[in-house]
Design an enzyme around this catalytic site. Structure first.
Site, PDB file in Angstrom:
ATOM      1  N   ASP A  35       6.272 -21.206   0.065  1.00  0.00           N
ATOM      2  CA  ASP A  35       6.665 -20.477   1.003  1.00  0.00           C
ATOM      3  C   ASP A  35       6.685 -18.930   0.697  1.00  0.00           C
ATOM      4  O   ASP A  35       7.304 -18.957  -0.532  1.00  0.00           O
ATOM      5  CB  ASP A  35       8.018 -20.592   1.833  1.00  0.00           C
ATOM      6  CG  ASP A  35       7.836 -22.137   2.725  1.00  0.00           C
ATOM      7  OD1 ASP A  35       6.698 -22.588   2.456  1.00  0.00           O
ATOM      8  OD2 ASP A  35       8.814 -22.235   3.395  1.00  0.00           O
ATOM      9  N   HIS A  38       4.468 -26.623  -4.389  1.00  0.00           N
ATOM     10  CA  HIS A  38       3.441 -27.958  -4.127  1.00  0.00           C
ATOM     11  C   HIS A  38       2.154 -27.426  -4.805  1.00  0.00           C
ATOM     12  O   HIS A  38       1.780 -26.585  -4.781  1.00  0.00           O
ATOM     13  CB  HIS A  38       3.557 -28.131  -2.631  1.00  0.00           C
ATOM     14  CG  HIS A  38       4.975 -28.718  -2.109  1.00  0.00           C
ATOM     15  ND1 HIS A  38       5.268 -29.630  -1.524  1.00  0.00           N
ATOM     16  CD2 HIS A  38       5.993 -27.556  -1.970  1.00  0.00           C
ATOM     17  CE1 HIS A  38       6.462 -29.687  -1.382  1.00  0.00           C
ATOM     18  NE2 HIS A  38       6.926 -28.463  -1.297  1.00  0.00           N
ATOM     19  N   SER A  72      10.910 -16.384  -6.778  1.00  0.00           N
ATOM     20  CA  SER A  72      10.013 -15.913  -7.664  1.00  0.00           C
ATOM     21  C   SER A  72       8.469 -15.586  -7.283  1.00  0.00           C
ATOM     22  O   SER A  72       8.423 -15.552  -6.341  1.00  0.00           O
ATOM     23  CB  SER A  72      10.080 -17.101  -9.087  1.00  0.00           C
ATOM     24  OG  SER A  72       9.491 -16.228 -10.354  1.00  0.00           O
TER      25      SER A  72
END
Length: 407
Positions: free
Chosen positions: A183, A262, A376
């Protein structure tokens, strides 16, 4: 001016003198001239005069800086958002080199370790809801997507930052061969040219410095000239076919985003390379002013292969994000005391370094790979046919599982 006259004469002449110096702006200075002793009159009258003499360009730069800060985030985020404006200068010009050097000298690794200890402190049950609610309100976190919505379930800040989502919260795009790994917001994307990658528009870093040396790889592309060979040799060494090109996409995770990342595709990880380094902020405002920021910061690069050739996913650390965790690698320890900057450690999961090497860690598209301690950046570098086209644009907000592009 007559000095030996009465007090009223002195006040009258003093007021006239200061009115003349101020260019006719009489009201505030006349009040000053009628009160207090002579020394007090001079000090109080000089203050508004100095304000009038401020350079007009300075006032314009100050107004521009305030407007930029107001427009960067809602008012409730000003105290936190203002930290990201340490590097930019007041005007539109880049910050001086000494300011960047000063920022790089900050003990960000030590501060990040201290923040990690704070994250691990267990909060009393009665305190958890107000603390997490403040964070949710500040960054706009959507707790309806969390697997556990009860705030009292999270014992410390670290557990709350790394919360899991409901399985249905991030469906995978079936029409795309590459999906978003995290995200966040797309900072930059495109083709890699001349072994230089743009971290933001106009600011680049070296691909070789970012990934480190790639032993055992041979170039499958014939350069058109010697100068092109010198610039593109490292990039071409990553490619497995002359019909392919090298692409990249950079996703920035803000503190309010989901902090796990992911796998963007079905691929096999052959090598883990841990670079020790600084932990500077990776916000777009700082990335646009510190050249090669991603090469300076601590990062974990996973390299391997997918159906089109070379593939790499790199998790870049940042201030207060010294902890990068890879779920299938229990040996990895980031931001450890005693680590020296500018070094890297390798761990091979496959036999050999060639793209055809056997073994490795297979990852499925959408599978959870690791997590950050706070916001990050994730950088994906991949080889694909030259007709690959991105379906997203820089500045676009994305979520895990959304399509990034297709052939």
């Amino acid at each position: 001016m007559v000095v030996s006259g009465g007090g009223s004469s002195r006040r009258r002449h003093g007021a006239c003198r200061w009115r003349a110096a101020a260019g006719g702006n009489r009201d505030p200075l006349r009040r000053v001239g009628r009160t207090g002793e002579r020394g007090g009159r001079l000090r109080r009258a000089a203050a508004p005069l100095r304000l009038q003499l401020l350079p007009r360009v300075g006032r314009r730069h100050l107004s521009a800086a305030c407007a930029r800060l107001r427009g960067s985030a809602p008012w409730r985020r000003w105290p936190i958002a203002s930290m990201g404006y340490f590097l930019p200068s007041v005007g539109a010009q880049p910050p001086p080199a000494n300011r960047v050097a000063l920022y790089r000298s900050f003990p960000t690794r030590l501060l990040s370790r201290a923040w990690g200890r704070v994250n691990g402190v267990e909060l009393p049950t009665w305190l958890r809801k107000p603390v997490y609610s403040l964070y949710i309100w500040t960054f706009g976190v959507n707790m309806q997507e969390a697997a556990v919505e009860d705030l009292r379930h999270y014992r410390n800040l670290g557990e709350f930052f790394r919360r899991r989502l409901k399985e249905s919260a991030r469906p995978l795009c079936s029409a795309s061969c590459l999906v978003c790994p995290a995200d966040g917001r797309i900072v930059h994307l495109g083709r890699v040219l001349n072994s230089e990658v743009e971290q933001v528009k106009g600011v680049t870093y070296s691909l070789e410095n970012f990934l480190g040396p790639q032993d055992g790889r041979r170039s499958h592309v014939t350069p058109a000239s010697a100068s092109e060979s010198a610039d593109s040799s490292f990039r071409d060494g990553l490619l497995t076919s002359p019909d392919n090109d090298l692409f990249h996409v950079v996703v920035y995770l803000a503190p309010g985003d989901y902090h796990r990342f992911h796998s963007p595709a079905d691929w096999t990880v052959a090598l883990r390379r841990h670079f020790t380094g600084s932990l500077l902020s990776v916000s777009p405002g700082v990335a646009g002013r510190v050249k090669a920021l991603f090469c300076l910061n601590e990062r974990v690069a996973l390299s391997g292969r997918w159906r089109h050739g070379f593939f790499s996913l790199t998790a870049v650390g940042a201030t207060n994000v010294g902890s990068i965790r890879i779920y299938f690698d229990q040996e990895l320890q980031t931001n450890a005391p005693g680590d020296k900057k500018g070094r890297f450690r390798d761990l091979r999961y496959a036999e050999g370094a060639e793209p055809t090497a056997k073994g490795g860690v297979p990852l499925q598209r959408g599978e959870a790979v690791g997590e950050f301690n706070l916001g990050s950046t994730v950088v994906v570098l991949f080889e694909a046919p030259k007709n690959f086209a991105f379906s997203v644009k820089p500045g676009q907000t994305v979520r895990v599982g959304e399509g990034l592009g297709s052939l």
